[in-house]
Design a protein around this motif. Sequence first.
Motif, PDB file in Angstrom:
ATOM      1  N   GLU A 239      70.256  28.201  44.049  1.00 34.67           N
ATOM      2  CA  GLU A 239      69.879  27.664  45.361  1.00 34.67           C
ATOM      3  C   GLU A 239      68.899  26.506  45.218  1.00 34.67           C
ATOM      4  OE1 GLU A 239      68.852  30.549  48.340  1.00 34.67           O
ATOM      5  OE2 GLU A 239      70.746  31.611  48.031  1.00 34.67           O
ATOM      6  N   GLY A 240      69.191  25.437  45.925  1.00 33.70           N
ATOM      7  CA  GLY A 240      68.320  24.258  45.942  1.00 33.70           C
ATOM      8  C   GLY A 240      68.459  23.385  44.710  1.00 33.70           C
ATOM      9  N   ARG A 241      69.300  23.794  43.763  1.00 37.90           N
ATOM     10  CA  ARG A 241      69.447  23.013  42.528  1.00 37.90           C
ATOM     11  C   ARG A 241      70.455  21.879  42.734  1.00 37.90           C
ATOM     12  NH1 ARG A 241      72.103  25.250  37.168  1.00 37.90           N
ATOM     13  NH2 ARG A 241      72.413  23.168  36.326  1.00 37.90           N
ATOM     14  N   SER A 242      70.012  20.690  42.364  1.00 37.03           N
ATOM     15  CA  SER A 242      70.887  19.529  42.495  1.00 37.03           C
ATOM     16  C   SER A 242      71.648  19.321  41.182  1.00 37.03           C
ATOM     17  CB  SER A 242      70.000  18.334  42.849  1.00 37.03           C
ATOM     18  OG  SER A 242      70.518  17.153  42.350  1.00 37.03           O
ATOM     19  N   MET A 243      72.783  18.663  41.240  1.00 36.02           N
ATOM     20  CA  MET A 243      73.572  18.451  40.024  1.00 36.02           C
ATOM     21  C   MET A 243      74.423  17.198  40.158  1.00 36.02           C
ATOM     22  SD  MET A 243      75.637  21.417  38.097  1.00 36.02           S
ATOM     23  CE  MET A 243      77.328  21.222  37.915  1.00 36.02           C
ATOM     24  N   ASP A 244      74.579  16.500  39.042  1.00 31.81           N
ATOM     25  CA  ASP A 244      75.476  15.336  39.038  1.00 31.81           C
ATOM     26  C   ASP A 244      76.921  15.803  39.016  1.00 31.81           C
ATOM     27  OD1 ASP A 244      73.281  13.717  38.980  1.00 31.81           O
ATOM     28  OD2 ASP A 244      73.434  13.203  36.852  1.00 31.81           O
ATOM     29  N   PHE A 245      77.731  15.170  39.848  1.00 35.57           N
ATOM     30  CA  PHE A 245      79.161  15.454  39.914  1.00 35.57           C
ATOM     31  C   PHE A 245      79.929  14.208  39.474  1.00 35.57           C
ATOM     32  CE2 PHE A 245      80.509  19.050  43.018  1.00 35.57           C
ATOM     33  CZ  PHE A 245      79.552  19.900  42.509  1.00 35.57           C
TER      34      PHE A 245
ATOM     35  N   CYS B   4      86.926   8.052  39.435  1.00 35.56           N
ATOM     36  CA  CYS B   4      87.228   7.964  40.870  1.00 35.56           C
ATOM     37  C   CYS B   4      86.042   8.358  41.741  1.00 35.56           C
ATOM     38  CB  CYS B   4      88.471   8.773  41.196  1.00 35.56           C
ATOM     39  SG  CYS B   4      89.975   7.801  40.959  1.00 35.56           S
ATOM     40  N   GLY B   5      84.832   8.326  41.123  1.00 31.81           N
ATOM     41  CA  GLY B   5      83.615   8.585  41.874  1.00 31.81           C
ATOM     42  C   GLY B   5      82.569   9.281  41.027  1.00 31.81           C
TER      43      GLY B   5
ATOM     44  N   ILE C 122      88.202  20.539  34.370  1.00 31.22           N
ATOM     45  CA  ILE C 122      87.640  20.775  35.702  1.00 31.22           C
ATOM     46  C   ILE C 122      87.232  19.431  36.304  1.00 31.22           C
ATOM     47  CG2 ILE C 122      85.833  21.969  36.994  1.00 31.22           C
ATOM     48  CD1 ILE C 122      85.772  24.066  34.732  1.00 31.22           C
ATOM     49  N   ASN C 123      87.879  19.085  37.393  1.00 30.39           N
ATOM     50  CA  ASN C 123      87.762  17.735  37.956  1.00 30.39           C
ATOM     51  C   ASN C 123      86.320  17.261  38.122  1.00 30.39           C
ATOM     52  OD1 ASN C 123      87.632  15.496  39.812  1.00 30.39           O
ATOM     53  ND2 ASN C 123      89.772  15.854  40.289  1.00 30.39           N
ATOM     54  N   HIS C 124      85.459  18.079  38.761  1.00 29.38           N
ATOM     55  CA  HIS C 124      84.121  17.590  39.117  1.00 29.38           C
ATOM     56  C   HIS C 124      83.065  17.870  38.046  1.00 29.38           C
ATOM     57  CE1 HIS C 124      85.236  16.235  43.071  1.00 29.38           C
ATOM     58  NE2 HIS C 124      85.564  17.440  43.515  1.00 29.38           N
ATOM     59  N   ASP C 125      83.446  18.479  36.934  1.00 27.63           N
ATOM     60  CA  ASP C 125      82.453  18.904  35.932  1.00 27.63           C
ATOM     61  C   ASP C 125      82.036  17.736  35.036  1.00 27.63           C
ATOM     62  OD1 ASP C 125      81.317  19.963  33.437  1.00 27.63           O
ATOM     63  OD2 ASP C 125      81.782  21.908  34.322  1.00 27.63           O
TER      64      ASP C 125
END
Length: 278
Positions: free
Chosen positions: A57-63, A40-41, A260-263
Amino acid sequence: MPRARIIAATLALVALCASFTMPTHAQSRTGVQRLYILNCGEGVAGDISRWSPGVNEGRSMDFVDNCYLIKHAQGWMLWDTGVNDAIAAMPDGQKPADPRATHWKRPKTLASELAQLGVKPSDIKYVAVSHSHPDHTGNVEMFPQTMLLVQKAEYEWPGANNMPRFKPEHPVTKLEGDKDVFGDGSVTIISTPGHTPGHQSLLVKLPKTGALLLSGDAVHFQSNWDNRRVPAINADQEQTRASMQRMADTLAKEKATLWINHDKAQRDTLKMAPEYYE
Ligand SMILES: [Zn+2]
């Protein structure tokens, strides 16, 4: 044979037949048969410290963003509806106003995923959403006739410019706490407020897989769960901590697994539709 005795005998026979057929009938009306995970995304969060103030802080991550389609003996139920299907047609997805937030894309529409499974939107008996944020409610109006299961506290929480968060004409059951959806204990909405005023999670008991607790956004990814971190974007810190404790207690009591939905790391280990869990 006197007429009264014939009637009495007939009634007794009918009662006997009913007593034989009822258990089978009751059996076929209970239990979860399948659970599908729908895509769903997919997104990139610009700065994951939004969900863990002072950490990463400042760390990006795929959801990722999941919807869960449940086939119960009494009908279909959809848990969360993901980001809006219109995002699938946007070449670069939907960029957030705040670059630290999540840039969502939709590789597949919810409509096409349901169609692939041969399920029509009108086949869905219940749509329940964990909460009213747009990455969970993006497609609620694909199901205009379907009963929406949402906490009263979430439903009545004023949106931007005091706008309602759900269409007033949409059929709704406003819950005040937990709800045994089908009356057989197989699918239970668990009230887990904090992230939003009426946030809820879902306990699903599958015959082969066992019990699952679908987090909603009571937690966003595993390290935040392990450390019980409360996001910056959150309605009530104390409620969030209490809800996480309640989830931990539920996991222990039901011997359940937390999904966990977004993990993304966790979801990469799971089967996606058209595969399913029993
Ligand atoms: Zn979310």
